[in-house]
Design a protein around this motif. Sequence first.
Motif, mmCIF file in Angstrom:
data_model
loop_
_atom_site.group_PDB
_atom_site.id
_atom_site.type_symbol
_atom_site.label_atom_id
_atom_site.label_comp_id
_atom_site.label_asym_id
_atom_site.label_seq_id
_atom_site.Cartn_x
_atom_site.Cartn_y
_atom_site.Cartn_z
ATOM 1 N N LYS A 117 0.647 -1.675 -0.511
ATOM 2 C CA LYS A 117 0.080 -0.424 0.218
ATOM 3 C C LYS A 117 0.724 1.137 -0.013
ATOM 4 N N ARG A 118 1.648 1.111 0.592
ATOM 5 C CA ARG A 118 2.996 2.302 0.685
ATOM 6 C C ARG A 118 3.464 2.557 -0.478
ATOM 7 N N LEU A 119 3.759 1.492 -1.299
ATOM 8 C CA LEU A 119 3.788 1.515 -2.524
ATOM 9 C C LEU A 119 3.411 1.734 -3.661
ATOM 10 N N GLY A 120 1.806 2.721 -3.358
ATOM 11 C CA GLY A 120 1.211 2.587 -4.000
ATOM 12 C C GLY A 120 0.349 1.743 -5.321
ATOM 13 N N LEU A 121 0.053 1.249 -4.913
ATOM 14 C CA LEU A 121 -0.912 -0.064 -5.424
ATOM 15 C C LEU A 121 -2.141 -0.103 -4.559
ATOM 16 N N LYS A 122 -2.448 -0.591 -5.685
ATOM 17 C CA LYS A 122 -4.753 -0.242 -5.690
ATOM 18 C C LYS A 122 -4.826 -1.312 -4.766
ATOM 19 N N CYS A 123 -5.807 -1.866 -4.314
ATOM 20 C CA CYS A 123 -6.733 -2.467 -3.080
ATOM 21 C C CYS A 123 -6.425 -3.664 -3.948
ATOM 22 N N GLN A 124 -7.220 -3.587 -5.100
ATOM 23 C CA GLN A 124 -7.297 -4.968 -6.003
ATOM 24 C C GLN A 124 -5.973 -5.817 -6.499
ATOM 25 N N GLU A 125 -4.880 -4.668 -6.641
ATOM 26 C CA GLU A 125 -3.840 -5.182 -7.014
ATOM 27 C C GLU A 125 -3.277 -5.593 -6.191
ATOM 28 N N ARG A 126 -3.449 -5.177 -5.223
ATOM 29 C CA ARG A 126 -2.348 -6.060 -3.449
ATOM 30 C C ARG A 126 -2.901 -7.121 -3.633
ATOM 31 N N LYS A 127 -4.352 -7.103 -3.702
ATOM 32 C CA LYS A 127 -4.856 -8.340 -3.365
ATOM 33 C C LYS A 127 -4.711 -9.847 -3.939
ATOM 34 N N MET A 128 -4.900 -9.451 -5.684
ATOM 35 C CA MET A 128 -4.402 -10.166 -6.024
ATOM 36 C C MET A 128 -2.187 -10.699 -6.408
ATOM 37 N N ILE A 129 -1.532 -9.765 -6.059
ATOM 38 C CA ILE A 129 -0.319 -10.127 -5.344
ATOM 39 C C ILE A 129 -0.164 -10.855 -4.738
ATOM 40 N N LEU A 130 -1.179 -10.430 -3.672
ATOM 41 C CA LEU A 130 -0.825 -11.254 -2.041
ATOM 42 C C LEU A 130 -1.250 -12.796 -1.991
#
Length: 81
Positions: A48-61
């Motif tokens: 999140k601190r790197l500026g990724l959107k919620c959906q992108e973070r969820k997908m990567i994780l």
Amino acid sequence: MILVGAVKVGIPEFLNGIGKGVEQHAEKLESEFGDFQKLLVARTLKLKRLGLKCQERKMILKYAHKYRLGLWRPRAEPLKS
């Protein structure tokens, strides 16, 4: 990088395997984490601190978790549409 069969898996290959727009963050994540193993254990707040959107973070994780369990691997070649 980790070898899967004959395919080297690094951060760019991992994100390209996920697709759906997260591959645009490859350079940013590469400079922040440097190592693919560090990305696999990253937390959502760091992303999140790197500026990724919620959906992108969820997908990567989600895909990082599947990768750690051995349930998913990025394809050697991207799908042609």
